[in-house]
Design a protein around this motif. Structure first.
Motif, mmCIF file in Angstrom:
data_model
loop_
_atom_site.group_PDB
_atom_site.id
_atom_site.type_symbol
_atom_site.label_atom_id
_atom_site.label_comp_id
_atom_site.label_asym_id
_atom_site.label_seq_id
_atom_site.Cartn_x
_atom_site.Cartn_y
_atom_site.Cartn_z
ATOM 1 N N UNK A 171 0.899 -1.180 -0.133
ATOM 2 C CA UNK A 171 -0.115 -0.004 0.055
ATOM 3 C C UNK A 171 0.923 1.245 -0.144
ATOM 4 N N UNK A 172 0.646 2.106 -1.054
ATOM 5 C CA UNK A 172 1.441 3.352 -0.954
ATOM 6 C C UNK A 172 0.225 4.479 -0.686
ATOM 7 N N UNK A 173 0.849 5.203 0.265
ATOM 8 C CA UNK A 173 -0.250 6.344 0.835
ATOM 9 C C UNK A 173 0.524 7.642 0.730
ATOM 10 N N UNK A 174 -0.312 8.673 0.609
ATOM 11 C CA UNK A 174 0.052 10.193 0.547
ATOM 12 C C UNK A 174 0.139 11.006 1.872
ATOM 13 N N UNK A 175 0.513 12.063 2.188
ATOM 14 C CA UNK A 175 0.475 12.535 3.311
ATOM 15 C C UNK A 175 -0.899 13.002 3.579
ATOM 16 N N UNK A 176 -1.858 13.133 2.574
ATOM 17 C CA UNK A 176 -3.258 13.479 2.833
ATOM 18 C C UNK A 176 -4.100 12.196 3.159
ATOM 19 N N UNK A 177 -3.447 10.945 2.904
ATOM 20 C CA UNK A 177 -4.129 9.542 3.497
ATOM 21 C C UNK A 177 -4.545 9.085 2.235
ATOM 22 N N UNK A 178 -4.427 9.489 0.887
ATOM 23 C CA UNK A 178 -4.982 8.998 -0.254
ATOM 24 C C UNK A 178 -4.065 7.740 -0.636
ATOM 25 N N UNK A 179 -4.757 6.589 -1.153
ATOM 26 C CA UNK A 179 -3.627 5.365 -1.281
ATOM 27 C C UNK A 179 -4.080 4.783 -2.629
ATOM 28 N N UNK A 180 -2.871 3.769 -2.921
ATOM 29 C CA UNK A 180 -3.201 2.853 -3.900
ATOM 30 C C UNK A 180 -2.708 1.436 -3.176
ATOM 31 N N UNK A 181 -3.778 0.496 -3.237
ATOM 32 C CA UNK A 181 -3.414 -0.966 -2.391
ATOM 33 C C UNK A 181 -3.689 -1.886 -3.459
ATOM 34 N N UNK A 182 -2.477 -2.721 -3.492
ATOM 35 C CA UNK A 182 -2.418 -3.578 -4.766
ATOM 36 C C UNK A 182 -2.015 -4.766 -3.978
ATOM 37 N N UNK A 183 -2.886 -5.915 -4.271
ATOM 38 C CA UNK A 183 -2.592 -7.475 -3.755
ATOM 39 C C UNK A 183 -2.493 -8.454 -4.591
ATOM 40 N N UNK A 184 -1.460 -8.681 -5.197
ATOM 41 C CA UNK A 184 -1.372 -9.666 -6.241
ATOM 42 C C UNK A 184 -1.019 -11.069 -5.727
ATOM 43 N N UNK A 185 -1.628 -12.394 -6.362
ATOM 44 C CA UNK A 185 -1.470 -13.378 -5.725
ATOM 45 C C UNK A 185 -0.047 -14.040 -5.940
ATOM 46 N N UNK A 186 0.646 -14.716 -4.990
ATOM 47 C CA UNK A 186 1.927 -15.106 -5.177
ATOM 48 C C UNK A 186 1.902 -16.394 -6.271
ATOM 49 N N UNK A 187 0.761 -16.983 -6.217
ATOM 50 C CA UNK A 187 0.441 -18.200 -7.313
ATOM 51 C C UNK A 187 -0.570 -17.706 -8.212
ATOM 52 N N UNK A 188 -0.293 -17.007 -9.281
ATOM 53 C CA UNK A 188 -1.323 -16.302 -10.078
ATOM 54 C C UNK A 188 -2.290 -17.155 -10.584
ATOM 55 N N UNK A 189 -3.705 -16.904 -10.820
ATOM 56 C CA UNK A 189 -4.429 -17.973 -11.315
ATOM 57 C C UNK A 189 -5.728 -16.800 -11.868
ATOM 58 N N UNK A 190 -6.193 -17.598 -13.035
ATOM 59 C CA UNK A 190 -7.321 -16.943 -13.687
ATOM 60 C C UNK A 190 -6.774 -15.712 -14.540
ATOM 61 N N UNK A 191 -7.773 -14.645 -15.038
ATOM 62 C CA UNK A 191 -7.519 -13.829 -15.789
ATOM 63 C C UNK A 191 -7.355 -12.412 -15.122
ATOM 64 N N UNK A 192 -7.595 -12.363 -13.770
ATOM 65 C CA UNK A 192 -7.386 -11.319 -12.773
ATOM 66 C C UNK A 192 -6.466 -11.951 -11.760
ATOM 67 N N UNK A 193 -5.097 -11.826 -11.773
ATOM 68 C CA UNK A 193 -4.352 -12.653 -10.706
ATOM 69 C C UNK A 193 -4.040 -11.796 -9.647
ATOM 70 N N UNK A 194 -5.194 -11.237 -8.996
ATOM 71 C CA UNK A 194 -5.000 -10.457 -7.714
ATOM 72 C C UNK A 194 -6.304 -10.745 -6.661
ATOM 73 N N UNK A 195 -5.902 -10.714 -5.563
ATOM 74 C CA UNK A 195 -6.766 -10.954 -4.545
ATOM 75 C C UNK A 195 -7.658 -9.736 -4.655
ATOM 76 N N UNK A 196 -7.025 -8.510 -4.810
ATOM 77 C CA UNK A 196 -7.776 -7.409 -4.860
ATOM 78 C C UNK A 196 -7.084 -6.273 -5.414
ATOM 79 N N UNK A 197 -7.529 -5.242 -5.805
ATOM 80 C CA UNK A 197 -6.719 -3.919 -6.236
ATOM 81 C C UNK A 197 -7.596 -2.680 -5.935
ATOM 82 N N UNK A 198 -7.310 -1.758 -5.155
ATOM 83 C CA UNK A 198 -8.205 -0.691 -4.789
ATOM 84 C C UNK A 198 -7.510 0.610 -4.602
ATOM 85 N N UNK A 199 -8.083 1.694 -4.645
ATOM 86 C CA UNK A 199 -7.459 3.064 -4.325
ATOM 87 C C UNK A 199 -8.690 3.668 -3.475
#
Length: 242
Positions: free
Chosen positions: A25-53
Motif C-alpha cells: 500500500x502506497x499512501x500520500x500525506x493526505x492519506x490517499x492510497x493505492x492498495x495492490x494485492x497480487x497473488x503469489x500463485x497467479x490464477x485466472x484472468x485477474x491474478x489479484x486478491x484485490x486492487x483498489x484505491x
C-alpha cells in the motif's frame, strides 16, 4: 506518506494466519492510497486478491481506529460492472452494482513490540464472498532502502518525496509514488475483457517494472511535474493532486 506491506491475514472462517499475496500500500500525506494485492500463485484472468484505491480517515487521534473508503476504485466492483455490461449487450436485463454500495472498512490498529502493526476489523472476504472478521499484520517499509528483493522496516521518521496522480479524463485511476516506489490502478471502460491495468515499479537508476497487468502504457511512470500540472499518456490525462 508511507509504504506498508502485509505480513499475514487470518479470517474468522479460517483462523490460521497466511499470506498468499505480495500486498503493498502506497499512501500520500493526505492519506490517499493505492492498495495492490497480487497473488503469489497467479490464477485466472485477474491474478489479484484485490486492487483498489481510496482514502483513509482517522477515527481516533492516536491512529488506533481508521476508516478506509475505496469507492474511488475497486477491482471487485469493476469486474461485476463489466459482467453486467456483457450480459446487457447480449440482450439480458441486468442491475448494475452501485459505487455507493461499496462498504467502508474500519480497522482497529495496535502497534506491537517489534514495530509491526496488528489490524482487526470486518471486511469482505474474496474467498468466501461474505463479510468476515479478520486480523492482519502490517509492516511499514523504508521507501528508500526497501528493494524488490529485500524489505527494510521503516524507522519512526522517514522523509520521502511523494506524488499523487488521478485520472482527469480517459478512464478512471490513480498512480502514487513514494520514494523509490510507485504503483497505480486504471479502469479502461471500453475494454470489458481486461478492464483493469495495474503497475508496480521500483527506481534503481531507472524505473523498473516489478508488476504489470493489462496495458500499462498510460501510467505516468517517471513523470515528476508540479502539483496542479497535467500529464497526457495517449488518450489518458492525469492531474497531479499532491
Amino acid at each position: 506518506m508511507s509504504i506498508s506491506a502485509r505480513l499475514s491475514i487470518a479470517w474468522e472462517s479460517s483462523s490460521k494466519p497466511e499470506e498468499n499475496t505480495s500486498t503493498m500500500v502506497l499512501s500520500t500525506p493526505s492519506e490517499r492510497f493505492v492498495d495492490v494485492r497480487p497473488l503469489l500463485t497467479p490464477c485466472g484472468d485477474f491474478p489479484f486478491e484485490w486492487a483498489f484505491a481510496g482514502s483513509a480517515r482517522l477515527l481516533a487521534p492516536d491512529g488506533s481506529q481508521i476508516e478506509f473508503s475505496h469507492d474511488f476504485f475497486d477491482s471487485d466492483y469493476i469486474r461485476r460492472w463489466c459482467e453486467c455490461r456483457k450480459r446487457e449487450l447480449a440482450g439480458q436485463t441486468v442491475q448494475y452494482p452501485l459505487k455507493s454500495d461499496i462498504p467502508k472498512d474500519i480497522g482497529h490498529f495496535e502497534t506491537l513490540q517489534d514495530g509491526t502493526r496488528r489490524e482487526t476489523g470486518t471486511m469482505y472476504n474474496p474467498g468466501s464472498g461474505t463479510e468476515e472478521q479478520y486480523e492482519e499484520r502490517w509492516v511499514s517499509l523504508d521507501p528508500w532502502k526497501t528493494t524488490p528483493q529485500h524489505k527494510v522496516q521503516a524507522g519512526s521518521t522517514v522523509a520521502a518525496e511523494s506524488r499523487l496522480f488521478d485520472v482527469k479524463s480517459g478512464g478512471e485511476g490513480r498512480f502514487v509514488r513514494v520514494g523509490n516506489w510507485a504503483q497505480g490502478v486504471f479502469w479502461n471502460k471500453d475494454n470489458l475483457d481486461t478492464p483493469i491495468s495495474v503497475v508496480r515499479v521500483f527506481f534503481d537508476g531507472r524505473w523498473n517494472p516489478v508488476l504489470q497487468h493489462g496495458d500499462c502504457s498510460m501510467f505516468p511512470v517517471g513523470e515528476n511535474p508540479a502539483v496542479g500540472a497535467t500529464v497526457s499518456k495517449g488518450t489518458v490525462t492525469w492531474e497531479v493532486l499532491e
